[in-house]
Scaffold this motif. Structure first.
Motif, short mmCIF file in Angstrom:
data_model
loop_
_atom_site.label_atom_id
_atom_site.label_comp_id
_atom_site.label_asym_id
_atom_site.label_seq_id
_atom_site.Cartn_x
_atom_site.Cartn_y
_atom_site.Cartn_z
N VAL A 288 0.83 -1.22 0.00
CA VAL A 288 0.00 0.00 0.00
C VAL A 288 0.86 1.26 0.00
N PRO B 147 15.32 3.83 -0.91
CA PRO B 147 15.02 5.00 -0.06
C PRO B 147 16.22 5.44 0.77
N ARG C 197 0.96 8.79 9.89
CA ARG C 197 -0.36 8.27 9.56
C ARG C 197 -0.35 6.77 9.78
N GLY D 159 11.40 -3.06 9.39
CA GLY D 159 11.65 -2.14 8.28
C GLY D 159 10.35 -1.68 7.63
C1 MCA Z 1 20.74 -9.43 2.18
N1 MCA Z 1 20.37 -9.46 0.88
C2 MCA Z 1 20.17 -10.74 0.57
C3 MCA Z 1 20.42 -11.51 1.72
N2 MCA Z 1 20.78 -10.68 2.68
N3 MCA Z 1 19.79 -11.33 -0.56
C4 MCA Z 1 19.64 -12.66 -0.58
N4 MCA Z 1 19.87 -13.46 0.48
C5 MCA Z 1 20.27 -12.94 1.66
N5 MCA Z 1 20.50 -13.74 2.69
C6 MCA Z 1 20.26 -8.27 -0.01
C7 MCA Z 1 18.89 -7.81 -0.38
O1 MCA Z 1 18.38 -8.49 -1.49
C8 MCA Z 1 19.13 -6.35 -0.75
O2 MCA Z 1 19.69 -6.25 -2.01
C9 MCA Z 1 20.17 -5.95 0.24
O3 MCA Z 1 20.77 -7.15 0.71
C10 MCA Z 1 19.61 -5.17 1.42
O4 MCA Z 1 18.48 -5.82 1.86
P1 MCA Z 1 17.94 -5.57 3.29
O5 MCA Z 1 19.05 -5.69 4.26
O6 MCA Z 1 16.78 -6.44 3.51
O7 MCA Z 1 17.45 -4.10 3.20
P2 MCA Z 1 17.35 -3.11 4.33
O8 MCA Z 1 18.46 -2.13 4.21
O9 MCA Z 1 17.23 -3.79 5.66
O10 MCA Z 1 15.98 -2.43 3.99
C11 MCA Z 1 15.46 -1.39 4.74
C12 MCA Z 1 14.34 -0.72 3.99
C13 MCA Z 1 13.30 -1.79 3.63
C14 MCA Z 1 14.90 -0.09 2.71
C15 MCA Z 1 13.74 0.36 4.85
O11 MCA Z 1 12.96 -2.47 4.82
C16 MCA Z 1 12.07 -1.23 2.99
O12 MCA Z 1 12.06 -0.89 1.80
N6 MCA Z 1 10.94 -1.14 3.75
C17 MCA Z 1 9.66 -0.64 3.25
C18 MCA Z 1 8.56 -1.57 3.61
C19 MCA Z 1 7.21 -1.06 3.17
O13 MCA Z 1 7.08 -0.37 2.14
N7 MCA Z 1 6.15 -1.37 3.92
C20 MCA Z 1 4.82 -0.89 3.63
C21 MCA Z 1 3.81 -1.95 3.88
P3 MCA Z 1 19.46 -4.98 -2.97
O14 MCA Z 1 19.99 -3.79 -2.21
O15 MCA Z 1 20.26 -5.29 -4.18
O16 MCA Z 1 17.99 -4.93 -3.19
S1 MCA Z 1 2.13 -1.24 3.65
C22 MCA Z 1 1.75 -0.83 5.25
O17 MCA Z 1 2.47 -1.10 6.16
C23 MCA Z 1 0.54 0.00 5.63
C24 MCA Z 1 -0.60 0.06 4.68
C25 MCA Z 1 1.04 1.37 5.90
O18 MCA Z 1 0.68 1.89 6.96
O19 MCA Z 1 1.81 1.87 5.07
#
Ligand code: MCA
Ligand code: AMP
Length: 463
Positions: free
Chosen positions: A184, A207, A272, A374
């Motif tokens: 969302v 981000p 929000r 996250g």
């Molecule tokens: C790490 N990576 C791996 C592994 N470990 N790949 C494969 N195997 C593994 N063991 C890679 C990942 O693919 C990624 O690669 C990179 O390492 C970093 O990943 P990660 O550590 O997971 O990222 P992060 O730095 O911890 O991410 C933080 C973040 C993320 C950017 C804030 O959590 C995020 O985007 N969150 C947003 C979630 C969201 O939008 N929620 C809304 C839900 P590469 O860098 O190449 O990709 S809707 C909701 O909740 C409601 C309706 C509301 O109120 O909004």
């Protein structure tokens, strides 16, 4: 019936510009988007529903808008979903096609259809069928595999118009974010919101604080992890001082991050609150008070109430009703019924408090088995099942432990032999989505269980 969701795009209500949408530096005008989405709409016309490989790219925006124009429900697939998660979503939704990318392990014969942002076609003239959802978003419950949340066109329209009202969000804004496009926050608010208000969108790909600083926007969206990373880069944070509004959501924004943002940018963020099932229901107004921990007041037309919980003392489980709610879980009438009260309100599972001025505070969750890491919602049961699929794992219990950067960190406690922590992390990352992987694995002789044999997760912390 509210005006069609994409009316401002299709009816040319807002002025076009060559850089109306930009995804990691690649720009599209609104006419470009409409032309390419029109081509997608013709290609998928008549399909029951289509999946979209939801990379953070212009192709995803084109594919989703194509689905909306064709009146075909769209199922965004996390682009890093491993075969187990991908197969589940494709089978459960019955998607006939995957738009964007190539066929992958887990597709089981579902055809992959490329998306070309350079294509141009007239949009088909079709009015959305109110009985068919706009989107089917997969989200985790406490147990089992993710459920498909049916999101009506009108719910999205009501949510976006409500947010435009409370944030004074107009075509004059430039929205900046770098969030994933399969939830969302990034997709509905972050892409469809820009299209409905007619504002410019700059999607930064990831981000990062540097990308947010360089984007020069007026309106910024982020999850708390993004904002806590921004305040750790003071030079980048200071460059957001000229923005009109910084918005945080998807999880609780820690009060120290709120205060540091204010100190570095001169502005207080607005929070929000919402859920996949309800879209955004409560928001702090741009012209209202901005206080750490307070997520604001109900959107126009939304009502909230607190259901008593044991030893509640003024707090209770938040229940909501209103025009932004989902229409049910796909193929799961019993789950849908359980999620609602007898008089039709949605039970959020969040514990909240209501201040005398009507603002809401989210103080916790009813279930230990829903983790927010996250800003992603992760069901402990889904991760436990993935771990139990590993031949070396005899028992598994997964919890979310407090974490400075992620809010909660997924930690797995396992009874296993002959396998390393990293191998289990990679095993989960490879089968589900990467963000569902445990960040740490603890090996135990046995899980603490109660007399009924149920794991006592509260006792795991500190083991
Ligand atoms: C790490 N990576 C791996 C592994 N470990 N790949 C494969 N195997 C593994 N063991 C890679 C990942 O693919 C990624 O690669 C990179 O390492 C970093 O990943 P990660 O550590 O997971 O990222 P992060 O730095 O911890 O991410 C933080 C973040 C993320 C950017 C804030 O959590 C995020 O985007 N969150 C947003 C979630 C969201 O939008 N929620 C809304 C839900 P590469 O860098 O190449 O990709 S809707 C909701 O909740 C409601 C309706 C509301 O109120 O909004
Ligand atoms: P999701 O299904 O991914 O949309 O996650 C929804 C959940 O995110 C809610 O049930 C809340 O637990 C949490 N959430 C969303 N926004 C906020 C917020 N501003 N403060 C605290 N929790 C939030």
């Amino acid at each position: 019936m509210t005006a069609a969701l994409l009316s401002s795009l299709t009816d040319g209500d807002t002025a076009d510009r060559p850089d109306a949408l930009s995804f990691a530096g690649r720009t599209l005008s609104r006419e470009d988007l409409l032309g390419a989405a029109g081509a997608v709409a013709h290609r998928i016309a008549g399909a029951e529903c289509v999946a979209v490989r939801a990379t953070a790219t212009a192709e995803t925006a084109v594919a989703v808008v194509g689905g909306l124009l064709a009146g075909v429900p769209v199922v965004p697939l996390p682009p890093d979903a491993g075969p187990v998660e991908r197969r589940h979503i494709l089978r459960d939704s019955g998607a006939a096609l995957v738009l964007g990318g190539e066929a992958e392990d887990g597709d089981d014969g579902v055809a992959a259809v490329p998306v070309d942002v350079r294509e141009r076609a007239d949009r088909p003239v079709r009015t959305a069928d109110p009985d068919r959802p706009a989107l089917i978003l997969y989200t985790s419950g406490t147990t089992g595999a993710p459920k498909g949340v049916l999101i009506p066109h009108d719910a999205i329209t009501a949510c976006l118009d409500g947010l435009a009202d409370v944030w004074q969000w107009t075509a004059e804004d430039t929205l900046v974010h770098g969030l994933p496009l399969f939830h969302v926050h990034g997709l509905v608010l972050g892409v469809l919101g820009a299209l409905r208000t007619g504002c410019r969108l700059v999607h930064t790909g990831r981000p990062t604080p540097e990308a947010y600083a360089a984007a020069g926007g007026s309106l910024y969206f982020g999850v708390p992890t993004v904002w806590s990373r921004v305040v750790r880069e003071p030079a980048a944070a200071r460059r957001l001082a000229g923005a009109r509004l910084l918005v945080s959501g998807s999880a609780a924004l820690p009060a120290p991050v709120f205060r540091e943002l204010e100190a570095l940018t001169g502005q207080r963020p607005v929070e929000r609150y919402g859920m996949t099932e309800t879209l955004i229901t409560v928001a702090a107004r741009a012209d209202g008070e901005r206080v750490p921990g307070r997520v604001g007041v109900p959107l126009p037309g939304t009502r909230t109430r607190l259901a008593a919980v044991e030893d509640g003392g003024g707090i209770g489980e938040l229940e909501v009703s209103g025009p932004t709610l989902f229409s049910g879980y796909l193929g799961r009438p019993e789950d849908t019924a359980r999620a609602h009260t007898a008089d039709g309100w949605f039970r959020t599972g969040d514990i909240a408090a209501l201040d005398p001025d009507g603002t809401h505070r989210i103080v916790g969750r009813a279930s230990i088995d829903l983790i927010k890491s996250g800003g992603y919602r992760i069901g402990a049961g889904e991760v436990e099942n993935a771990l139990l699929d590993h031949p070396a794992v005899a028992e598994a219990a997964v919890v979310g432990l407090p974490h400075d950067d992620l809010g909660q960190e997924i930690v797995a406690y396992v009874v296993a032999e002959g396998v390393t922590e990293q191998a289990l992390i990679d095993f989960v990352a490879g089968r589900l989505s990467v963000h569902k992987r445990p960040r740490r694995v603890r090996f135990l002789e046995a899980l603490p269980r109660n007399a009924m044999g149920k794991p006592q997760k509260k006792l795991l912390e500190g083991l």
